[in-house]
Design a protein around this motif. Sequence first.
Motif, mmCIF file in Angstrom:
data_model
loop_
_atom_site.group_PDB
_atom_site.id
_atom_site.type_symbol
_atom_site.label_atom_id
_atom_site.label_comp_id
_atom_site.label_asym_id
_atom_site.label_seq_id
_atom_site.Cartn_x
_atom_site.Cartn_y
_atom_site.Cartn_z
ATOM 1 N N ASN A 44 -9.113 9.963 8.237
ATOM 2 C CA ASN A 44 -8.468 9.548 9.471
ATOM 3 C C ASN A 44 -7.154 8.626 9.174
ATOM 4 O O ASN A 44 -6.903 7.946 10.090
ATOM 5 C CB ASN A 44 -9.067 9.468 10.700
ATOM 6 C CG ASN A 44 -9.679 10.853 11.079
ATOM 7 O OD1 ASN A 44 -9.681 11.998 10.470
ATOM 8 N ND2 ASN A 44 -10.509 10.604 12.153
ATOM 9 N N ARG A 45 -6.729 8.465 7.979
ATOM 10 C CA ARG A 45 -5.671 7.503 7.588
ATOM 11 C C ARG A 45 -4.342 7.488 7.978
ATOM 12 O O ARG A 45 -3.659 6.801 8.205
ATOM 13 C CB ARG A 45 -5.999 7.050 5.992
ATOM 14 C CG ARG A 45 -4.970 6.340 5.415
ATOM 15 C CD ARG A 45 -5.298 4.509 6.186
ATOM 16 N NE ARG A 45 -4.742 3.535 5.797
ATOM 17 C CZ ARG A 45 -3.243 3.264 6.107
ATOM 18 N NH1 ARG A 45 -2.796 3.966 7.145
ATOM 19 N NH2 ARG A 45 -2.861 2.188 5.704
ATOM 20 N N VAL A 46 -4.086 9.085 8.186
ATOM 21 C CA VAL A 46 -2.732 9.179 8.433
ATOM 22 C C VAL A 46 -2.666 10.413 9.544
ATOM 23 O O VAL A 46 -3.666 11.365 9.441
ATOM 24 C CB VAL A 46 -1.832 9.767 7.160
ATOM 25 C CG1 VAL A 46 -1.573 8.443 6.388
ATOM 26 C CG2 VAL A 46 -2.434 10.932 6.512
ATOM 27 N N GLU A 57 0.922 -1.161 0.048
ATOM 28 C CA GLU A 57 -0.101 0.070 0.143
ATOM 29 C C GLU A 57 0.935 1.313 -0.122
ATOM 30 O O GLU A 57 1.867 1.171 0.576
ATOM 31 C CB GLU A 57 -1.156 -0.050 1.253
ATOM 32 C CG GLU A 57 -1.770 -1.069 1.078
ATOM 33 C CD GLU A 57 -3.265 -1.010 2.271
ATOM 34 O OE1 GLU A 57 -3.899 -1.687 2.264
ATOM 35 O OE2 GLU A 57 -2.601 -0.511 3.207
ATOM 36 N N ILE A 58 0.504 2.079 -0.936
ATOM 37 C CA ILE A 58 1.224 3.376 -0.957
ATOM 38 C C ILE A 58 -0.022 4.654 -0.309
ATOM 39 O O ILE A 58 -1.123 4.518 -0.944
ATOM 40 C CB ILE A 58 1.327 4.026 -2.160
ATOM 41 C CG1 ILE A 58 2.627 2.826 -2.664
ATOM 42 C CG2 ILE A 58 2.038 5.363 -2.191
ATOM 43 C CD1 ILE A 58 2.973 2.729 -4.224
ATOM 44 N N VAL A 59 0.148 5.261 0.678
ATOM 45 C CA VAL A 59 -0.688 5.909 1.346
ATOM 46 C C VAL A 59 -0.215 7.466 1.321
ATOM 47 O O VAL A 59 0.839 7.808 1.974
ATOM 48 C CB VAL A 59 -1.014 5.582 2.914
ATOM 49 C CG1 VAL A 59 -1.944 6.621 3.592
ATOM 50 C CG2 VAL A 59 -1.326 4.291 3.075
ATOM 51 N N VAL A 60 -1.024 8.254 0.656
ATOM 52 C CA VAL A 60 -0.496 9.701 0.365
ATOM 53 C C VAL A 60 -1.404 10.805 0.555
ATOM 54 O O VAL A 60 -2.723 10.438 0.381
ATOM 55 C CB VAL A 60 -0.423 9.629 -1.079
ATOM 56 C CG1 VAL A 60 0.287 10.925 -1.888
ATOM 57 C CG2 VAL A 60 0.780 8.606 -1.642
ATOM 58 N N PRO A 61 -1.324 11.757 1.124
ATOM 59 C CA PRO A 61 -2.274 12.738 1.483
ATOM 60 C C PRO A 61 -2.790 13.443 0.173
ATOM 61 O O PRO A 61 -2.041 13.463 -0.962
ATOM 62 C CB PRO A 61 -1.527 14.119 2.011
ATOM 63 C CG PRO A 61 -0.137 13.290 2.692
ATOM 64 C CD PRO A 61 0.081 12.057 1.823
#
Length: 182
Positions: A158-160, A131-135
Amino acid sequence: MTYLQRQGGIVVRPLAAGDAEPLYRAVRSSVESLSYWLPWCHRDYALADATAWVEHGMACWAAGSEFPLGVFDGTGAVIGGTGVNHLNRAHGVGNLGYWVCDAARNRGVATLAARAAARLGFDVLGLTRLEIVVPPHNAASQRVAEKLGALREVEARNRVLFQGRPERAVVYSLIPNDLADG
């Protein structure tokens, strides 16, 4: 376990004891831009911070808990970082992250580095999903994810924690068959 990828004059490998000073220089050269996105990068970033990160990375590799990688140019200078962390081995999932210093941007370095980290995740660690989690407003990181072949799945609430506050983030998934060889 050792890991090394070379392509186009760029080397991606685990950080080693002698890398603290080059890492420090890379971060300091881009502290203004990096500190907005990365909580570990702060205006007072010091050589001791770089040394602690290198030591942490070496310990994580030895323990098999996470796999940070340095990104180096042809001269051996650090120009960024990438890696696989937040592993859930029971489900074969990990997180893929990346950054590059200002001088290395817009040259394909982040994509090349992230691809090397993805290969580590899939080919060496045996993961089946990264997974790549990006604003949502980090267009550059989203472009890298898309160049890798990652699929934009969801914008999660609310993921990061972004600048100390819970924020939305775009979640991309990358599975072995998606990875663009570019």
